[in-house]
Design a protein around this motif. Structure first.
Motif, mmCIF file in Angstrom:
data_model
loop_
_atom_site.group_PDB
_atom_site.id
_atom_site.type_symbol
_atom_site.label_atom_id
_atom_site.label_comp_id
_atom_site.label_asym_id
_atom_site.label_seq_id
_atom_site.Cartn_x
_atom_site.Cartn_y
_atom_site.Cartn_z
ATOM 1 N N ILE A 1 59.574 26.955 15.092
ATOM 2 C CA ILE A 1 60.331 27.092 13.849
ATOM 3 C C ILE A 1 59.505 26.749 12.622
ATOM 4 N N CYS A 2 58.523 25.874 12.769
ATOM 5 C CA CYS A 2 57.700 25.511 11.620
ATOM 6 C C CYS A 2 56.623 24.525 12.056
ATOM 7 N N TRP B 1 56.373 15.275 11.509
ATOM 8 C CA TRP B 1 57.652 14.557 11.374
ATOM 9 C C TRP B 1 57.889 13.694 12.619
ATOM 10 N N ILE C 1 69.270 28.264 5.912
ATOM 11 C CA ILE C 1 70.160 27.128 6.159
ATOM 12 C C ILE C 1 71.085 27.006 4.941
ATOM 13 N N CYS D 1 62.072 24.237 3.307
ATOM 14 C CA CYS D 1 61.649 24.997 4.463
ATOM 15 C C CYS D 1 60.722 26.121 4.065
HETATM 16 S S1 SF4 Z 1 64.085 22.925 7.676
HETATM 17 FE FE1 SF4 Z 1 62.358 21.571 7.970
HETATM 18 S S2 SF4 Z 1 62.311 21.208 10.183
HETATM 19 FE FE2 SF4 Z 1 63.621 22.978 9.852
HETATM 20 S S3 SF4 Z 1 62.297 24.748 10.099
HETATM 21 FE FE3 SF4 Z 1 62.310 24.228 7.943
HETATM 22 S S4 SF4 Z 1 60.605 22.860 7.591
HETATM 23 FE FE4 SF4 Z 1 61.004 22.948 9.775
#
Ligand code: SF4
Ligand code: SF4
Lengths: 409, 262, 407
Positions: free
Chosen positions: A129-130, A136, A275, A357
């Motif tokens: 996802i990233c 983290w 999101i 994000c």
């Molecule tokens: S919101 Fe944060 S943890 Fe989730 S994919 Fe994006 S950067 Fe990564």
């Protein structure tokens, strides 16, 4: 307290509450309790949202999701407070607010909702996802002492090449070894296949519910999906998830049969990308519902709609988790959104530019032009964040939304 | 002590105001002056020096001078330039040698300085790039609330139930405040919310350095009672304010100048 | 007022490095992420040039990138949009190193379809499986260069490049180690400039300049006995084994270290020199940096001439030290601890590129560790444009003043 029973149409709310939301609450409360117990019993893992959770579940561990916790922090409007705790430790306010609020809650659990997530025994990250998830979790590892395991899924362009698949597979085998060692549990392939089946069953019910939104009026709005996705994220691979989605899908089907929409009057159908701003999720979508705006599809909740294919189980898991579209670059995302617009017969789209994000959001300007070029429908970018309300300007977002609606009606 | 000059001049060229001070060996302030910096830092520094000359009736040309502040390099006749961090630390120490943490909130910058027992800084933190947590933030909010920067702090103290202002980004908070006005919140409550948000921001910065008591506060915002109230609450400590907090930097520079050996 | 070093002049000089190569009509391939397989490019008869951020480029990213895309990526994009980049046969983007750059590659392709964009995707892990993956990834990449650019892999050119790069690394490793022991032996500005020159236009010419400097440094070391110590230190760093070394440090002024990622070392050198002049602390020296373009590039191990080239290259690249990878954090912290202790560091300059996740996630640990050692730190939020130059220099000046007050 039950608006769905109020008949008078003139007084009827602009949006309709799902009666399964009660079951949802119960399911998730039980889940939270089970994470507490698991932590005490030494079998709680924290996992990222795109993690192949079937494997830890097959090791009888329970999974807690810091990103989901972030959503709670956001909804409780304590994002700025918890992010502030992380900033005091030196974490920049330019970093992802899920990471910041999570680190903040580990630092100051007494001041955090639900006193933070229960203490983990292992931290399982998958970077499909990233790239943020690894540093983290490393930071959390330093604070809690729990070890980190990374399933490394390098970003893909197009088809997955064989060396990539082999690499991800060996990462999964490494995970199995890690789990056996840390949780003193033998790996049992049959158990994993069983978990994968449960996972697929839930995913299939969830996908059917999502696809029901092709109907007009759409039985679900954005906030409905964002809230009811909790079990597909957190309880994938368990019977509880299936139980919930059976009830949930039944309600969705019922709505479709009776022609009941998620909102009172459906005038405009939009696509949502990214999101949501958790701290204002009801306010945002319900205000729009009053204007007849519904969101039958979004790019986010559709991320949990891929089933694990048949075949050798580790290979199948490697395939499905490498190919999530956040791991496949811009064109895959654009393709996905264009097909959603077509399949769900949408009139426009909203790209939420989430400052936290980078992987999800950077590229939305190109995306916007490209989608409009391909589908002919207009779109808008609104800026903000999912947790850190300091980065969100409500007035600005409203104006842009209104302008988009004016372009459509 | 014979090698030490008997006077020292400090000029603090800040982004909004320029301040100058002339002191003697006893630490007595002989002359001081403050004007708006305006477009030319050089000119305002010169204006200040001229004024010191008039006030003190002295020839200043042989008195060592140190400049500090944002425009410190612009004062050509200064022997040396030293940053605000060091000057504030020394200035505060001179007035109250107990102080171990200094919080300075100016128009464009805010800083937290840990002061060693000798009066020199031992550690410091500065605000990030944006104007969050600086005087500029309060200025904009005062405008939106249709009050003055002098009165907004007093207004905040009248609040019964502070509004929630979550943003410290000036642009975003502006629209949040407008939103609160639209929602019918009392101006006093909104003002309190604004001060609370800003105090939280400064407290975060302070915790990065580690707060050691007693604490002093300087800079233009130190004069704002509303801000002092909320910051004291956030840090759970009393805040000591020098008599003329705006002059702290210039005072420190003057002391340093006096201590320079020729 | 002291004459402050001008960053602009430096930048103007940089543009000249590439000129001879462009004039000779060599095909040039641009890369962004420092750990690229340079030897492979040479083997395909391409001259690799590292694409640096440009401080004075007019912003031209606004219609394509959000502001929270890292400032480094934004800067590169603006350079491309304003036609400030050299003429390139192709440009290589890394995959899997950071989110900003990952997405930038996609956007670049969409916005500049006329460019030949290549992608090499890195693993995050550092174990055998990662090596196997990356070996094949480089091999496929090599095939792709052959097919898309029509440049065949030449073993002869490869061997030459391996030798060239190995000499570059050995020489710059020596200089770096010598400066740790006796920073006065070569100004940091010179040191960073030499590296920049080579990475911009790698070849015998740039190498010669460095090797001449090595000779100068050798004679500048206070006495010849120091040369074996420098060598020992160099090996200690390469083997990640600093704990047992005894290093004869020259202890003049405050010894400063710089940490950060894709930060322009020459830019920092200039800011530091200016702040030093203002603070009137001539003795303060940057003795070491751990930045991507200097330390992390220089202390990468070289491929060996025996063995499969792709495997050797993969191994070489994955050996780049101090990069945030899976096995990273505890190891990196331990290394840092040794550095702080062994190199007698008094102060730490922590650079954070705006919106750079990899940089920003490292900061708290650096602060914590430095705090434990009672070391003074300063954080510099930077973008390549140094748009805040006066304030950054002010921060550095305060840092130096505080440091000298502490001593
Ligand atoms: S919101 Fe944060 S943890 Fe989730 S994919 Fe994006 S950067 Fe990564
Ligand atoms: S500066 Fe940071 S975020 Fe930007 S490309 Fe480099 S590593 Fe990635």
């Amino acid at each position: 307290m039950s608006p769905e029973t109020s008949p008078a149409p003139s007084k009827e709310k602009a949006y309709r509450k799902l009666y399964t939301s009660k079951l949802l609450r119960e399911t998730m409360t039980l889940h939270i309790l089970s994470t507490k117990t698991a932590s005490q019993e030494g079998r709680l893992v924290w996992v990222t949202s795109g993690f192949p959770v079937e494997i830890p579940v097959a090791f009888n561990t329970v999974a807690a999701y810091p990103e989901q916790y972030g959503a709670i922090v956001g909804s409780e409007k304590c994002g700025p407070l918890l992010c502030g705790f992380a900033e005091e430790l030196g974490f920049s306010q330019e970093l992802c607010s899920y990471a910041r609020s999570s680190i903040g809650s580990v630092q100051q659990p007494e001041q955090s909702p639900l006193t933070g997530l229960p203490k983990p025994q292992a931290l399982l990250a998958c970077n499909n996802i990233c790239g943020t998830v690894l540093p983290w979790y490393e930071a959390v590892s330093e604070m809690t002492g729990a070890p980190v395991y990374l399933v490394d899924t390098p970003p893909l362009e197009g088809e997955q090449p064989s060396h990539h698949l082999a690499y991800v597979k060996s990462n999964l085998n490494g995970l199995i070894e890690f789990m056996s060692q840390n949780f003193n549990h033998e790996y049992d392939e049959k158990q994993l296949i069983q978990v994968a089946k449960l996972s697929n069953d839930a995913v299939s019910l969830w996908t059917k519910a999502l696809e029901a939104c092709k109907n007009k009026p759409s039985p679900l709005n954005c906030a409905d999906r964002f809230l009811s996705m909790a079990p597909i994220v957190a309880l994938r691979g368990t019977q509880q998830a299936i139980n919930f989605y059976q009830a949930f899908f039944a309600e969705v089907e019922e709505r479709v049969k009776q022609g009941i929409g998620a909102i009172r009057e459906e005038r405009v159908r939009l696509l949502w990308d990214n999101i949501p701003p958790w701290f204002t999720i009801y306010n945002f979508f319900n205000t729009l519902a009053k204007q007849g705006v519904v969101f039958p599809a979004d790019s986010y909740t559709h991320a949990w709609s891929a089933a694990i294919p048949r075949g050798e189980i580790i290979e199948s898991i490697a395939k499905v988790y490498s190919n999530v579209y956040l791991n496949k670059g811009l064109s895959a995302k654009i393709d996905k959104m264009c097909s959603l617009i077509k399949d769900y017969d949408l009139d426009g789209f909203v790209l939420f530019s989430v400052r936290s994000c980078k992987r999800y959001s950077i590229g939305q300007m190109v995306t916007k032009e490209e989608i409009t070029r391909r589908t002919g429908v207009p779109g808008v970018i609104i800026e903000g964040d999912m947790v850190d309300s300091q980065q969100y300007n409500e007035a600005q977002a409203k104006t842009r939304m209104e302008a988009l609606i004016e372009m459509i009606v | 002590m014979s090698s030490q000059p008997s006077h020292g001049i400090g000029i603090d060229i800040g982004s909004t105001t320029t301040k100058a001070i002339l002191i003697n060996t006893e630490g007595t302030i002989i002359a001081k002056f403050l004007i708006a910096t305006g477009a030319s830092a050089k000119k305002s520094a010169q204006r200040c020096l001229d004024e010191l000359k008039v006030q003190s009736q002295q020839d200043l040309s042989n008195i060592p001078t140190i400049s500090t502040g944002y425009g410190r390099r612009q004062a050509l006749n200064a022997a040396k330039s030293v940053t605000e961090i060091t000057c504030h630390s020394i200035g505060v120490h001179f007035q109250n040698s107990e102080i171990r943490t200094l919080i300075d909130v100016g128009g464009q910058d805010s800083k937290v300085i840990r002061i060693g027992s000798e009066g020199r800084p031992t550690d410091f933190e500065l605000n990030d790039k944006c104007s969050a947590g600086t005087g500029r933030f309060l200025e904009v909010m005062a405008q939106v609330l249709e009050t003055s920067i002098e009165d907004i702090g007093t207004l905040a103290l009248q609040a019964k139930a502070p509004s929630i202002i979550s943003s410290t980004c000036t642009v975003f908070a502006e629209s949040e405040v407008i939103g609160r006005i639209g929602a019918g919140d009392k101006p006093a409550n909104i003002a309190a919310g604004v001060h609370k948000a800003m105090a939280a921001k400064i407290a975060t910065l302070s915790h990065r350095v580690g707060v050691k008591k007693p604490i002093a506060i300087t800079g233009g915002v130190a004069l704002n009672p509303g801000f002092r109230f909320y910051l004291a609450k956030q840090l759970d400590a009393n805040l000591w304010v020098p008599e003329e907090p705006q002059y702290t930097g210039a005072l420190g520079a003057a002391i340093l100048a006096m201590n320079t050996r020729e | 007022m002291s004459a402050s070093l001008s960053y602009d002049t430096l930048v103007a000089e940089r543009h000249q490095y590439l000129q001879p190569l462009i004039a000779a009509e060599n095909p040039i391939i641009g890369y962004i992420y420092p750990h690229a397989p340079l030897e492979l490019f040479f083997a395909h008869q391409l001259i690799p040039t590292l694409l640096w951020a440009e401080p004075k480029v007019p912003g031209a990213y606004e219609a394509s990138l959000q502001t929270f895309c890292c400032s480094y990526s934004r800067n590169l994009f603006s350079q491309r949009a304003k036609n400030h980049l050299p003429t390139l046969t192709a440009i290589v983007f890394p995959g899997g190193t950071c989110d900003s750059l990952q997405n930038l590659g996609d956007i670049w392709q969409a916005r500049f379809p006329e460019d030949t964009v290549l992608r090499l995707t890195y693993p995050v892990a550092r174990d055998e499986t990662a090596l196997t993956y990356f070996t094949e990834e480089i091999q496929n990449f090599s095939k792709y260069i052959e097919v898309s650019l029509g440049h065949k892999f030449s073993m002869k050119k490869y061997n030459e490049a391996v030798a060239l790069l190995a000499e570059f690394r050995a020489a710059t490793q020596f200089i770096t180690a010598a400066r740790i022991i006796q920073p006065e032996c070569l100004p940091y500005t010179e040191h960073t400039k030499l590296i920049r020159q080579f990475l911009t236009a790698p070849g015998p010419q740039a190498l010669q300049l460095i090797e001449q400097t090595v000779i100068q440094v050798q004679s500048a070391l206070r006495n010849e006995q120091l040369i074996p110590s420098v060598e020992a230190l160099r090996y200690g760093i390469l083997q990640n084994n600093l704990a047992d070394l005894s290093i004869p440090l020259s202890k003049q002024g405050p010894r400063i270290m710089v940490v950060g990622g894709m930060i322009d070392p020459e830019g920092i050198a200039v800011l530091f020199e200016n702040a030093k002049t203002s603070a009137d602390i001539e003795s303060a020296e940057i003795v070491l940096d751990l930045l991507s373009f200097t330390y992390r590039t220089v202390f990468t191990s070289s491929p060996s001439l025996q063995g499969n080239p792709f495997h050797e290259l993969a191994q070489s690249i994955l050996s780049a030290p101090a990069e945030p990878t899976q096995e990273g954090l505890p190891n990196r912290l331990q290394f840092l601890q040794h550095v702080f202790d062994q190199f007698a560091i008094d102060g730490l300059i922590i650079c954070e590129q705006s919106f750079c996740d990899p940089d920003q996630f490292e900061v708290p640990d650096m602060l914590k560790l430095a705090g434990k050692k009672k070391m003074l730190t300063v954080r510099l939020p930077l973008d390549p444009e140094f748009s805040d130059q006066a304030r950054i220099e002010g921060r550095l000046q305060s840092f130096l003043e505080t440091l000298s007050a502490r001593r």
